[in-house]
Design an enzyme around this catalytic site. Structure first.
Site, PDB file in Angstrom:
ATOM      1  N   GLY A 166      -3.030   9.413  26.265  1.00 27.35           N
ATOM      2  CA  GLY A 166      -4.069  10.411  26.696  1.00 27.35           C
ATOM      3  C   GLY A 166      -4.700  10.206  27.848  1.00 27.35           C
ATOM      4  O   GLY A 166      -3.913   9.463  28.621  1.00 27.35           O
ATOM      5  N   SER A 167      -5.766  10.580  28.173  1.00 24.90           N
ATOM      6  CA  SER A 167      -6.217  10.555  29.573  1.00 24.90           C
ATOM      7  C   SER A 167      -6.545   9.175  30.084  1.00 24.90           C
ATOM      8  O   SER A 167      -6.294   8.783  31.333  1.00 24.90           O
ATOM      9  CB  SER A 167      -7.692  11.474  29.811  1.00 24.90           C
ATOM     10  OG  SER A 167      -8.773  10.813  29.132  1.00 24.90           O
ATOM     11  N   ILE A 168      -7.027   8.239  29.161  1.00 25.60           N
ATOM     12  CA  ILE A 168      -7.299   6.983  29.625  1.00 25.60           C
ATOM     13  C   ILE A 168      -5.886   6.312  29.450  1.00 25.60           C
ATOM     14  O   ILE A 168      -5.602   5.476  30.691  1.00 25.60           O
ATOM     15  CB  ILE A 168      -7.912   5.987  28.236  1.00 25.60           C
ATOM     16  CG1 ILE A 168      -9.276   6.639  28.305  1.00 25.60           C
ATOM     17  CG2 ILE A 168      -7.909   4.620  28.539  1.00 25.60           C
ATOM     18  CD1 ILE A 168      -9.918   6.257  26.871  1.00 25.60           C
ATOM     19  N   SER A 187       3.125   7.396  21.326  1.00 28.20           N
ATOM     20  CA  SER A 187       2.442   8.611  21.216  1.00 28.20           C
ATOM     21  C   SER A 187       2.843   9.303  19.933  1.00 28.20           C
ATOM     22  O   SER A 187       3.866   9.297  19.407  1.00 28.20           O
ATOM     23  CB  SER A 187       2.399   9.253  22.397  1.00 28.20           C
ATOM     24  OG  SER A 187       1.376  10.055  22.342  1.00 28.20           O
ATOM     25  N   ARG A 188       1.815  10.225  19.453  1.00 28.78           N
ATOM     26  CA  ARG A 188       2.152  10.931  18.078  1.00 28.78           C
ATOM     27  C   ARG A 188       3.577  11.947  18.774  1.00 28.78           C
ATOM     28  O   ARG A 188       4.492  11.875  17.745  1.00 28.78           O
ATOM     29  CB  ARG A 188       1.267  11.843  17.672  1.00 28.78           C
ATOM     30  CG  ARG A 188       0.179  11.416  16.911  1.00 28.78           C
ATOM     31  CD  ARG A 188      -1.162  12.025  16.724  1.00 28.78           C
ATOM     32  NE  ARG A 188      -1.874  12.254  18.071  1.00 28.78           N
ATOM     33  CZ  ARG A 188      -2.941  13.033  18.265  1.00 28.78           C
ATOM     34  NH1 ARG A 188      -3.326  13.746  17.327  1.00 28.78           N
ATOM     35  NH2 ARG A 188      -3.476  13.061  19.539  1.00 28.78           N
ATOM     36  N   ARG A 245     -10.347   0.944  19.993  1.00 28.33           N
ATOM     37  CA  ARG A 245     -11.255   0.823  18.801  1.00 28.33           C
ATOM     38  C   ARG A 245     -10.674  -0.588  18.204  1.00 28.33           C
ATOM     39  O   ARG A 245      -9.638  -0.456  18.058  1.00 28.33           O
ATOM     40  CB  ARG A 245     -11.394   1.723  17.899  1.00 28.33           C
ATOM     41  CG  ARG A 245     -12.413   2.977  18.232  1.00 28.33           C
ATOM     42  CD  ARG A 245     -13.798   2.744  18.674  1.00 28.33           C
ATOM     43  NE  ARG A 245     -14.479   3.901  18.657  1.00 28.33           N
ATOM     44  CZ  ARG A 245     -14.915   4.194  20.483  1.00 28.33           C
ATOM     45  NH1 ARG A 245     -14.283   3.388  21.092  1.00 28.33           N
ATOM     46  NH2 ARG A 245     -15.513   4.940  20.367  1.00 28.33           N
ATOM     47  N   GLU A 274     -18.133  -4.855  15.148  1.00 27.33           N
ATOM     48  CA  GLU A 274     -19.081  -5.272  16.568  1.00 27.33           C
ATOM     49  C   GLU A 274     -20.657  -5.240  15.829  1.00 27.33           C
ATOM     50  O   GLU A 274     -20.883  -4.269  15.358  1.00 27.33           O
ATOM     51  CB  GLU A 274     -18.956  -4.056  17.336  1.00 27.33           C
ATOM     52  CG  GLU A 274     -17.482  -4.331  18.022  1.00 27.33           C
ATOM     53  CD  GLU A 274     -17.210  -2.968  18.988  1.00 27.33           C
ATOM     54  OE1 GLU A 274     -18.045  -2.037  19.158  1.00 27.33           O
ATOM     55  OE2 GLU A 274     -15.864  -2.873  19.379  1.00 27.33           O
ATOM     56  N   HIS A 292     -17.635  -4.505  24.527  1.00 26.14           N
ATOM     57  CA  HIS A 292     -17.651  -3.024  24.238  1.00 26.14           C
ATOM     58  C   HIS A 292     -18.292  -2.293  25.264  1.00 26.14           C
ATOM     59  O   HIS A 292     -19.153  -1.349  25.090  1.00 26.14           O
ATOM     60  CB  HIS A 292     -17.923  -2.423  22.991  1.00 26.14           C
ATOM     61  CG  HIS A 292     -17.362  -1.266  22.440  1.00 26.14           C
ATOM     62  ND1 HIS A 292     -17.254  -0.540  21.313  1.00 26.14           N
ATOM     63  CD2 HIS A 292     -17.041  -0.336  23.400  1.00 26.14           C
ATOM     64  CE1 HIS A 292     -16.620   0.651  21.374  1.00 26.14           C
ATOM     65  NE2 HIS A 292     -16.632   1.047  22.654  1.00 26.14           N
ATOM     66  N   PHE A 293     -18.192  -2.550  26.668  1.00 25.56           N
ATOM     67  CA  PHE A 293     -18.868  -1.928  27.682  1.00 25.56           C
ATOM     68  C   PHE A 293     -17.937  -1.216  28.683  1.00 25.56           C
ATOM     69  O   PHE A 293     -18.190  -1.055  29.839  1.00 25.56           O
ATOM     70  CB  PHE A 293     -19.907  -2.988  28.632  1.00 25.56           C
ATOM     71  CG  PHE A 293     -19.108  -4.283  29.377  1.00 25.56           C
ATOM     72  CD1 PHE A 293     -17.790  -4.307  29.357  1.00 25.56           C
ATOM     73  CD2 PHE A 293     -19.877  -5.247  29.584  1.00 25.56           C
ATOM     74  CE1 PHE A 293     -17.351  -5.416  30.337  1.00 25.56           C
ATOM     75  CE2 PHE A 293     -19.547  -6.306  30.182  1.00 25.56           C
ATOM     76  CZ  PHE A 293     -18.069  -6.465  30.618  1.00 25.56           C
ATOM     77  N   ALA A 294     -16.737  -0.906  28.053  1.00 27.09           N
ATOM     78  CA  ALA A 294     -15.671  -0.264  28.882  1.00 27.09           C
ATOM     79  C   ALA A 294     -16.393   1.075  29.806  1.00 27.09           C
ATOM     80  O   ALA A 294     -16.094   1.495  30.758  1.00 27.09           O
ATOM     81  CB  ALA A 294     -14.408   0.037  28.347  1.00 27.09           C
TER      82      ALA A 294
END
Lengths: 328, 328
Positions: A166-168, A187-188, A245, A274, A292-294
């Site tokens: 995806g975009s990331i 990917s799917r 995740r 978390e 988890h601070f991306a």
């Protein structure tokens, strides 16, 4: 009341904030100058009591990615017509119920993608080049005592498998190409717009990669998709980076592979439970952990604040939303 | 003896190793299978005694970047015709004396440039996105206790000034362009081959940059070039990265600027008096330190081993050297 309008004090529109999201905490003052904000977390009442007492006419909600916007919450918010989440993901929102009630949903769109991709590259460089460990070595005064530090690993020339393009994932690919990495992905569906090698099978992708970067959404299909088999296919010189995740990876198996040298290292921004993190990872220099601070940069918080306000103000002035989730 | 040649055991050519360089320590066995290696550091003799006793006919030397190859060393090595240094820099070699004696000099060429550029980007990402500090935060169990971590800073959109646009600087530029940074540079001369903005004045470059990355050689002209004036021009939101040589920066002034918040952070692989590092930097989370290991990856050590052997074997078989420093 029409005859009094010229003298009427302008009342800003009312919103309810649920979570509350980090961006609200950072820009509380600015939000509060543009909207009348209902703050259930400051009330001694339970959430249902609070909603029953004060939110029966509220039309718009701003919610965090961690707040479960379920049908039972919606039941207590009969006038809601817009929910804006500060996350890119929308799996915490009961979309079906929103559609049924004619509630529009807007999200953070791809505002975080570049920051998340940057952290993925940062974690990867840190693992390969031992930056955090080297920093600790120098700052604890060990350099003059122990001398040369163990060799790291070169990023250039590595085969990087991107899980979820995806975009990331696309931003990660673009950055790593500049370092001389060879990109492939799973990917799917195959993406006709890119020339990277496509592997429908995640195990085959892992077997053909030195590095896996997890960039996919968490869904029923991707839950524990990175299991022991995939990790063993990645192999003992392989590195895993996860900025997606925690539950995309079977964390227990990951810990075991790292402890036993079945993979070489990991850079992890996300975890299954978390803020709880497996303590076995604390002592491993080849594992770099972040809280988890991306998405959390000053710049993205400001962009997010503007996007959230833009959506809310568009709604109250009957203009098109900036980041509406389209009905499927 | 010609009639015995078919039965003569092949004697590998003799080299003297001085330093010894890291790559020799890593690949001692491999070097020793290809060359007869003189090892002065294993001898109880002083270096001049060792050279007088056993190196009068030695024709080739392999030296580390830290070994000062002076005229007095050369005086004890009358047969030397080649010196190969494992460093890119050659300021530890008395070039004038080598020229006078007809000694060829070869170096590591640009074998390290990509690794050094990668570390520069890694240190920069680490400072902006607080990776080392976040790693420490998670690994000391503070996340569940203290909750959200302070915001970092976005790399994209930043103005990056590169000081010295040689092969390392160009690699840094290429990588940072992929992150969406705007590149400008200072250098002895403007480079017609690039379109980046050129600033002949280092202070003006700093004033127009959010980030300075030091990539130049250490010379009389660049010694302490990054002084207090340049740091103040970079400003209190500015970040300095140094992967060149410690003494390009006035370290005392840098420490003072970091302590007083006159710049925002720093990523440093090099220091004025290595391995000694200013202790004032140990406690600063916005400062990431590494033990001058930018060139030290498994892959670059192997490439270097091959290049060093290639030069030595070319010399002994009268072929052109692979990385000869040309006479000016």
């Amino acid at each position: 009341m029409a005859e009094h309008q010229p003298f009427k004090v302008h009342q800003p529109p009312e919103i309810i904030v649920l979570g509350p999201p980090s961006v609200f905490k950072v820009y509380d003052k600015q939000f509060s100058s543009r909207f009348r904000v209902l703050r259930p977390w400051e009330s001694p009442l339970s959430l249902p009591q609070f909603l029953a007492a004060g939110a029966q006419n509220t039309q718009a909600a701003l919610i965090s990615g961690g707040f479960r916007f379920t049908s039972s919450v919606l039941h207590h918010l009969p006038s809601i017509r817009l929910v804006v989440t500060t996350s890119a993901g929308i799996n915490h929102i009961d979309l079906v119920e929103c559609r049924r009630r004619g509630i529009a949903v807007a999200n953070a769109a791809s505002i975080f993608s570049a920051d998340v991709a940057d952290l993925a590259v940062g974690l990867l460089l840190d693992v390969l080049r031992r930056i955090s460990a080297g920093n600790r070595f120098v700052k604890s005064g060990l350099w003059p005592v122990q001398g040369a530090y163990p060799l790291g690993f070169k990023l250039g020339g590595k085969k990087v498998g991107i899980v979820g393009l995806g975009s990331i994932g696309l931003y990660v690919a673009k950055r790593l190409e500049a370092f001389g990495c060879a990109i492939s992905y799973s990917s799917r569906k195959e993406k006709p717009s890119v020339s990277y090698a496509f592997y429908p099978d995640i195990c085959k992708l892992a077997a053909n990669s030195d590095i896996l970067v997890i960039c996919c959404a968490l869904t029923e299909q991707t839950h524990h998709m990175i299991n022991r088999e995939v990790l063993l296919a990645l192999g003992k010189e392989g590195v895993l980076v996860n900025i997606a995740r925690g539950a995309v990876v079977d964390e227990k198996e990951l810990v075991s592979c790292l402890q036993n040298g079945e993979i070489s290292g990991a850079g992890l921004d996300v975890f299954e439970n978390e803020p709880s993190v497996p303590k076995e990872l604390y002592e491993l220099d080849n594992v770099v952990l972040s809280p988890h601070f991306a998405v959390f940069t000053e710049e993205s918080m400001w962009d997010l604040y503007e996007l959230m306000c833009g959506n809310l103000e568009a709604f109250f002035s009957n203009k098109p939303l900036l980041s509406l989730i389209p009905e499927e």
